[in-house]
Scaffold this motif. Structure first.
Motif, PDB file in Angstrom:
ATOM      1  N   SER A   1       3.738   7.349  -3.068  1.00 47.13           N
ATOM      2  CA  SER A   1       4.853   8.149  -1.887  1.00 47.13           C
ATOM      3  C   SER A   1       4.895   6.856   0.068  1.00 47.13           C
ATOM      4  O   SER A   1       6.010   6.791   0.215  1.00 47.13           O
ATOM      5  N   ALA A   2       3.766   7.002  -0.317  1.00 46.35           N
ATOM      6  CA  ALA A   2       3.419   6.195   1.039  1.00 46.35           C
ATOM      7  C   ALA A   2       3.957   4.765   1.142  1.00 46.35           C
ATOM      8  O   ALA A   2       4.430   4.471   2.224  1.00 46.35           O
TER       9      ALA A   2
ATOM     10  N   LEU B   1      -3.233  -0.264  15.582  1.00 48.61           N
ATOM     11  CA  LEU B   1      -2.197  -0.827  14.657  1.00 48.61           C
ATOM     12  C   LEU B   1      -1.193   0.285  13.826  1.00 48.61           C
ATOM     13  O   LEU B   1      -1.827   1.367  13.507  1.00 48.61           O
ATOM     14  N   ASP B   2      -0.181  -0.323  13.677  1.00 46.88           N
ATOM     15  CA  ASP B   2       1.142   0.704  12.853  1.00 46.88           C
ATOM     16  C   ASP B   2       0.039   0.326  11.978  1.00 46.88           C
ATOM     17  O   ASP B   2       0.687  -0.473  10.798  1.00 46.88           O
ATOM     18  N   PRO B   3       0.393   1.569  10.961  1.00 45.15           N
ATOM     19  CA  PRO B   3      -0.431   1.445   9.466  1.00 45.15           C
ATOM     20  C   PRO B   3       0.874   0.752   8.385  1.00 45.15           C
ATOM     21  O   PRO B   3       0.926   0.306   7.335  1.00 45.15           O
ATOM     22  N   ALA B   4       2.022   0.829   8.697  1.00 50.28           N
ATOM     23  CA  ALA B   4       3.236   1.572   8.422  1.00 50.28           C
ATOM     24  C   ALA B   4       3.436  -0.087   7.785  1.00 50.28           C
ATOM     25  O   ALA B   4       4.550  -1.141   7.237  1.00 50.28           O
ATOM     26  N   THR B   5       2.409  -1.227   8.860  1.00 51.20           N
ATOM     27  CA  THR B   5       3.294  -2.445   8.661  1.00 51.20           C
ATOM     28  C   THR B   5       2.400  -2.871   7.561  1.00 51.20           C
ATOM     29  O   THR B   5       3.004  -4.342   7.424  1.00 51.20           O
ATOM     30  N   ILE B   6       1.457  -2.629   6.566  1.00 45.82           N
ATOM     31  CA  ILE B   6       0.378  -3.226   5.854  1.00 45.82           C
ATOM     32  C   ILE B   6       1.791  -2.622   4.552  1.00 45.82           C
ATOM     33  O   ILE B   6       1.963  -1.494   4.428  1.00 45.82           O
ATOM     34  N   ASN B   7       2.535  -3.079   4.005  1.00 48.47           N
ATOM     35  CA  ASN B   7       4.303  -2.602   2.698  1.00 48.47           C
ATOM     36  C   ASN B   7       3.923  -3.387   1.848  1.00 48.47           C
ATOM     37  O   ASN B   7       3.817  -4.774   1.904  1.00 48.47           O
ATOM     38  N   PRO B   8       3.642  -3.083   0.497  1.00 50.87           N
ATOM     39  CA  PRO B   8       4.394  -4.360  -0.301  1.00 50.87           C
ATOM     40  C   PRO B   8       5.684  -4.931  -0.148  1.00 50.87           C
ATOM     41  O   PRO B   8       6.663  -4.975   0.262  1.00 50.87           O
ATOM     42  N   THR B   9       5.427  -6.399  -0.010  1.00 46.99           N
ATOM     43  CA  THR B   9       7.172  -7.040  -0.333  1.00 46.99           C
ATOM     44  C   THR B   9       7.448  -7.310  -1.358  1.00 46.99           C
ATOM     45  O   THR B   9       8.404  -8.235  -1.108  1.00 46.99           O
ATOM     46  N   LEU B  10       7.277  -6.898  -2.442  1.00 45.90           N
ATOM     47  CA  LEU B  10       8.176  -7.294  -3.454  1.00 45.90           C
ATOM     48  C   LEU B  10       8.157  -5.796  -4.037  1.00 45.90           C
ATOM     49  O   LEU B  10       6.579  -4.976  -3.923  1.00 45.90           O
ATOM     50  N   PRO B  11       8.858  -5.163  -5.235  1.00 43.86           N
ATOM     51  CA  PRO B  11       8.893  -4.012  -6.088  1.00 43.86           C
ATOM     52  C   PRO B  11       7.822  -4.456  -6.940  1.00 43.86           C
ATOM     53  O   PRO B  11       7.259  -5.508  -8.277  1.00 43.86           O
ATOM     54  N   VAL B  12       7.205  -3.488  -6.882  1.00 40.81           N
ATOM     55  CA  VAL B  12       6.397  -2.914  -7.941  1.00 40.81           C
ATOM     56  C   VAL B  12       6.231  -1.734  -9.034  1.00 40.81           C
ATOM     57  O   VAL B  12       6.125  -0.360  -8.392  1.00 40.81           O
ATOM     58  N   VAL B  13       6.100  -1.848  -9.893  1.00 42.88           N
ATOM     59  CA  VAL B  13       5.718  -0.984 -11.132  1.00 42.88           C
ATOM     60  C   VAL B  13       4.120  -0.961 -12.275  1.00 42.88           C
ATOM     61  O   VAL B  13       3.913  -1.596 -12.347  1.00 42.88           O
ATOM     62  N   LEU B  14       3.475   0.105 -11.341  1.00 45.99           N
ATOM     63  CA  LEU B  14       2.269   0.666 -12.247  1.00 45.99           C
ATOM     64  C   LEU B  14       2.457   1.606 -13.217  1.00 45.99           C
ATOM     65  O   LEU B  14       3.407   2.895 -13.349  1.00 45.99           O
ATOM     66  N   ALA B  15       1.730   1.222 -14.444  1.00 43.75           N
ATOM     67  CA  ALA B  15       1.355   1.758 -15.453  1.00 43.75           C
ATOM     68  C   ALA B  15       0.748   2.493 -16.101  1.00 43.75           C
ATOM     69  O   ALA B  15      -0.502   1.617 -15.949  1.00 43.75           O
TER      70      ALA B  15
ATOM     71  N   PRO C   1      -2.075  13.989  -1.356  1.00 46.71           N
ATOM     72  CA  PRO C   1      -2.277  13.748  -0.184  1.00 46.71           C
ATOM     73  C   PRO C   1      -0.959  13.137   0.522  1.00 46.71           C
ATOM     74  O   PRO C   1      -0.576  11.892  -0.638  1.00 46.71           O
ATOM     75  N   CYS C   2      -0.368  13.217   1.403  1.00 47.06           N
ATOM     76  CA  CYS C   2       0.583  12.459   1.520  1.00 47.06           C
ATOM     77  C   CYS C   2       0.134  12.355   2.965  1.00 47.06           C
ATOM     78  O   CYS C   2      -0.723  12.168   3.921  1.00 47.06           O
ATOM     79  N   GLY C   3       1.671  10.927   3.660  1.00 44.52           N
ATOM     80  CA  GLY C   3       1.561  10.342   4.977  1.00 44.52           C
ATOM     81  C   GLY C   3       1.315   9.174   4.981  1.00 44.52           C
ATOM     82  O   GLY C   3       0.929   8.273   3.440  1.00 44.52           O
ATOM     83  N   SER C   4       0.336   8.420   5.311  1.00 41.81           N
ATOM     84  CA  SER C   4       1.012   6.706   5.928  1.00 41.81           C
ATOM     85  C   SER C   4      -0.469   6.153   5.405  1.00 41.81           C
ATOM     86  O   SER C   4      -0.370   4.932   5.190  1.00 41.81           O
ATOM     87  N   THR C   5      -1.352   6.868   5.475  1.00 39.22           N
ATOM     88  CA  THR C   5      -3.038   6.583   5.710  1.00 39.22           C
ATOM     89  C   THR C   5      -3.315   8.233   4.567  1.00 39.22           C
ATOM     90  O   THR C   5      -3.073   8.867   4.097  1.00 39.22           O
ATOM     91  N   PHE C   6      -4.349   7.188   3.212  1.00 35.12           N
ATOM     92  CA  PHE C   6      -4.301   7.683   2.334  1.00 35.12           C
ATOM     93  C   PHE C   6      -5.848   8.633   3.121  1.00 35.12           C
ATOM     94  O   PHE C   6      -6.933   8.439   4.426  1.00 35.12           O
TER      95      PHE C   6
END
Length: 879
Positions: free
Chosen positions: A156-157, A103-117, A603-608
């Motif tokens: 970045s992902a 499956l396309d990994p990019a379909t797993i995405n947060p559905t709302l804005p997130v700030v992590l400190a 690292p970069c890319g859609s999967t870790f």
């Protein structure tokens, strides 16, 4: 959301912009309603998220509104790194699972804005030197490099994720001073909709923004994952307790005194699972910073939310902290129109419960020795040590009640300029009198915002605070979250050599056993100036308000009256040195990390890119297990625990003991003792976290009264093992286990691994007298059944033994709040039956529980998608 799903909209021109409000009046809510103001925010949020007007009307028209189930999807999510990293790891693991399934990994995405400190990683390793902060930040980077690399990848992902680099402050203080807006504008097709700002956070003190009229509360990391995946949070429409504040606080009383007083009063009253809403003439007498301190402590008095209405002081605070005039106009217009505004002494909403608090009756308050709700007057503290003093001080030896750690720490108090300036003036007077703090006390100062340093520096007060030994050790939670670092070596040696009841004094919000430091048995919460005064005294065997605190070099006895500043002196510095420019300058650079952060490879890319050799970041084992058990048959009791078992007892975050199960595991892999780090820092490694579950040295299993710490009896009914080892033996023997506990199980931090670890050890159910909300929900979302005993049933009356077996079978189908028959099977063949209650509260919670938890449900959904894709491919091949 289409306009057909919306209720009536009211257009309004503000600052020459055409905006729209949702008309709440058709539901009996809004500006002229007598309903609790929190209901206005909830109803507006549901409607703005697509819930139909008819559904909301059915909810608010119920005779017993608290029976209504809702799914709350906040406008945004905030996370600190200890809880946020596992949540993002779960998303990364789901992406990897998606790739494995084609499956396309990019379909797993947060559905709302997130700030992590990143605020939980830094440790008070170095202190009492001008370079303490720099040295601690350097160690933070060296010990957390892999974690930080993952978080930079996540930023970045996942486009919706913003990471605030380390060294910028504490999440809740940043949220109060910068992230929260009070009102937000949503673009809906061809118009803009004005709605109240609201949020959820992976830390129970997310309630802090209730002080500025923003609705927010804490959830566990697992609930956060559910929000990220679009499930939202399932809850019942909250019961609201109105707290009527009257009169004004005394001149020498600080907000922390009020908050600690409320922790005792409101927890005793019973506001667990309630939203608390403050009203009355006393509200207007409090500064917004005072309100934020009080709201911050909502978890300590058991409430889900602690909320203050918006008024002119709220607008002044928004202006001070850098919000522009146009935005202030939006906040005021929305608050007035939607019933969130309070004028001094205006009407009283129609609350289900009203609690009266006279601010003028509250005096200096501490809390201790090991619970935030244990409110004490200064005169009551020395009484605690009258019976336990074991030896007089001789030759420099410690004595019960001696202070060995003093920390000005936590967003609770460092976000309150009046408290910090008072502390600075106390330090100034102490230096002028030639006073010093004993070298045996570890002192530290950890502000929650760089703004604090600016106004203390410009006023000249930072010099005096540092001169007493309270040098800035970093901008993070530090001691408040248990990252207090090592004590003075000579002190640690003395403590290790005897059963001393030594003390910590902190301006934090929690003081559970083993949380602040594993060797310190008593910890007292207090305001920042009293942290300094306690350190000057050197012990807690005195009444700090009336007794002699210390003596000056010339022998003059020094009391509180000699050190405490006037209200006018505090106000003068507040007005001159707490400036809008400081907030603007600090938060203008909030995303700009240090040189180490900028140079950190990620690292970069859609999967870790998972590294199997990593001991910090491991791919979580997310699979679709069998559905959770409806019946638990012939289970053994892994642990029998008492009241007020905290998430710190279940999943500690402090330093990893080299001799613990987790410590031995890491040492066997070649790690040096200095590299073990903390449980909190290793939350990305499930192998460590499972071994650390129930590893708190202050845990007490009632089956093993002579042992303290994480010990349990194994399947043979006789041999004691560390909990992890015992759980392994039960699993290999295919014997299910349960945990039995008393009142308020799971109090404390919103800690996902407290539930994940419980599930990972094979525990099928937790049977308690009562649960704290967040941990109860986390257990459900991990596939562990929470069960409550009826009020008349006491564990002691059941005379449980380690070889008894417990079965849990629902009466009929398993349902929210349904009855469950508990049978205790005795070795002699006899059995006893009792009716208990399922602590699952909503249908949605039940559905997720039956699917094995939220991650298992998501994985199962991916399997279904992969199967459908495969079937489509096979169909096309046939064609």
């Amino acid at each position: 959301m289409t306009e057909a799903t919306l209720p009536n909209l009211i257009p309004c021109s503000i600052n020459e912009k055409m905006l729209h409000f949702i008309d709440l009046s058709q539901f009996g809510l809004g500006g002229n309603s007598s309903s609790p103001r929190i209901y206005n925010i909830l109803a507006e949020s549901l409607l703005s998220n697509g819930v139909t007007a008819q559904s909301v009307s059915e909810i608010v028209s119920r005779k017993n509104i608290s029976d209504a189930e809702i799914t709350f999807q906040p406008k945004r999510l905030i996370m600190q790194d200890y809880a946020g990293l596992p949540a993002l790891l779960d998303l990364a693991a789901l992406r990897s699972n998606a790739v494995d399934l084609g499956l396309d990994p990019a379909t797993i995405n947060p559905t709302l804005p997130v700030v992590l400190a990143i605020d939980h990683s830094i440790v008070v390793t170095n202190h009492n030197t001008p370079n303490s902060r720099h040295e601690n930040e350097s160690k933070e980077f060296s010990k957390n490099k892999e974690r930080f690399q993952f978080l930079k990848w996540a930023q970045s992902a996942f486009p919706a994720v913003q990471v605030i680099p380390p060294g910028k402050g504490i999440l809740h203080q940043i949220n109060l001073e910068y992230l929260s807006t009070g009102v937000i504008s949503l673009q809906k097709n061809d118009y803009q909709l004005l709605c109240a700002d609201n949020l959820l956070g992976t830390d129970s003190h997310s309630t802090m923004v209730g002080g500025i009229g923003v609705l927010g509360w804490g959830i566990g990391g697992i609930e956060a994952t559910a929000c990220l995946l679009g499930y939202g949070v399932s809850l019942r429409w909250p019961r609201v307790a109105g707290v009527r504040l009257s009169n004004m606080k005394r001149a020498n009383v600080l907000a922390s005194d009020i908050a600690l007083y409320l922790a005792k009063r409101l927890r005793a009253f019973g506001v667990i699972d309630h939203a608390v809403e403050f009203f009355g003439s006393g509200v207007h007498s409090l500064t917004v910073s005072d309100r934020a301190t009080i709201s911050n402590m909502a978890p300590e008095y058991g409430a889900t939310v602690a909320w203050f209405p918006i008024d002119t002081k709220t607008l002044d605070y928004f202006k001070l902290t850098g919000r522009d005039e146009d935005h202030l106009a939006l906040v005021e217009a929305h608050a007035r129109h939607q019933g969130l505004w309070q004028e001094s002494g205006d009407f009283e909403p129609d609350y289900q419960t009203v609690i009266d608090i006279d601010l003028s009756e509250i005096s200096t308050t501490f809390a201790g020795p090991n619970r935030p709700e244990q409110a004490l007057t200064p005169a009551q503290v020395p009484i605690l040590f009258e019976e336990v003093s074991k030896r007089p001080p001789a030759g420099g030896a410690l004595q019960d009640g001696d202070v060995v750690l003093a920390a000005i720490t936590s967003c609770t108090n460092t976000a309150n300029p009046a408290a910090m300036i008072t502390a600075g003036l106390v330090a100034k007077r102490a230096i002028e009198l030639g006073l010093t703090i004993p070298k045996t006390i570890k002192t530290s100062f950890s502000p929650g915002s760089q703004v604090v340093q600016r106004y203390l520096q410009s006023s000249g007060l930072l010099y005096y605070i540092e001169s007493l030994g309270f040098f800035i050790t970093g901008y993070g939670c530090m001691t408040c979250v248990g990252n207090s670092g090592p004590l003075e070596p000579s002190v640690q040696e003395m403590i290790s050599g005897g059963e001393f009841d030594v003390c910590a004094v902190i301006s934090g919000n929690r003081n559970f056993e083993g949380r602040i430091h594993k060797s310190i048995r008593s910890c007292f919460l207090m305001s920042p100036p009293f942290v300094i005064l306690s350190a000057l005294a050197g012990h807690m065997r005195l009444d700090l308000e009336k007794d002699v605190i210390t003596t000056a070099p010339d022998g003059t006895p020094i009391q509180l009256i000699d050190l405490w500043p006037s209200s006018d002196a505090v106000s003068e510095i507040l007005e001159r040195h707490v400036k809008q420019d400081d907030f603007h300058d600090v938060y203008r650079l909030i995303d700009e990390g240090s040189k180490e952060w900028k140079e950190l490879y990620s690292p970069c890319g859609s999967t870790f890119e998972w590294d199997d050799s990593s001991l910090y970041i491991r791919r979580p084992p997310i699979v679709a297990p069998e559905t959770s058990q409806i019946n638990v048959i012939n289970a053994r009791v892994l642990l029998k625990l008492g009241d007020s078992i905290t998430t710190d007892h279940i999943s500690p975050v402090g330093a990893i003991d080299p001799e613990s199960t987790a410590g031995r595991y890491l040492r066997d892999l070649g790690l040096h003792l200095d590299d073990l780090n903390t449980y909190g820092a290793r939350r990305g490694n499930h192998e460590v976290m499972l071994r650390g579950t129930f590893a708190n040295p202050r845990l007490a299993n009632q089956f093993l009264p002579d042992r303290h710490g994480g010990w349990a009896i194994g399947p043979d009914g006789e041999t004691a093992y560390e909990v992890y080892t015992a759980a392994e033996k039960y699993t290999r023997a295919k014997i299910p286990t349960v945990i039995c506990a008393g009142h308020s199980y799971g109090t404390g931090s919103a800690r996902d691994w407290a539930a994940k670890g419980t599930a990972g050890l094979g525990v099928k159910a937790v049977i308690a007298r009562s649960f704290e909300r967040i941990h109860r929900t986390n257990l459900i979302l991990c596939g562990v059944l929470p069960v409550t005993l009826p009020p008349e049933l006491e564990w002691d009356a059941l005379t449980l033994s380690a070889i008894d077996e417990i079965s849990l079978v629902p009466e009929g189908s398993l349902k929210p709040d349904g009855q469950i028959r508990m049978t205790i099977h005795r070795p002699c063949g006899a059995s006893d039956q009792y009716m208990t209650k399922c602590a699952i509260r909503t249908v949605k919670e039940l559905s997720l529980y039956l699917n094995g938890g939220v991650l298992a449900a998501c994985h199962m959904h991916m399997l279904e998608r992969a199967e459908a894709k495969l079937q489509l491919s096979e169909h096309n091949d046939v064609i």
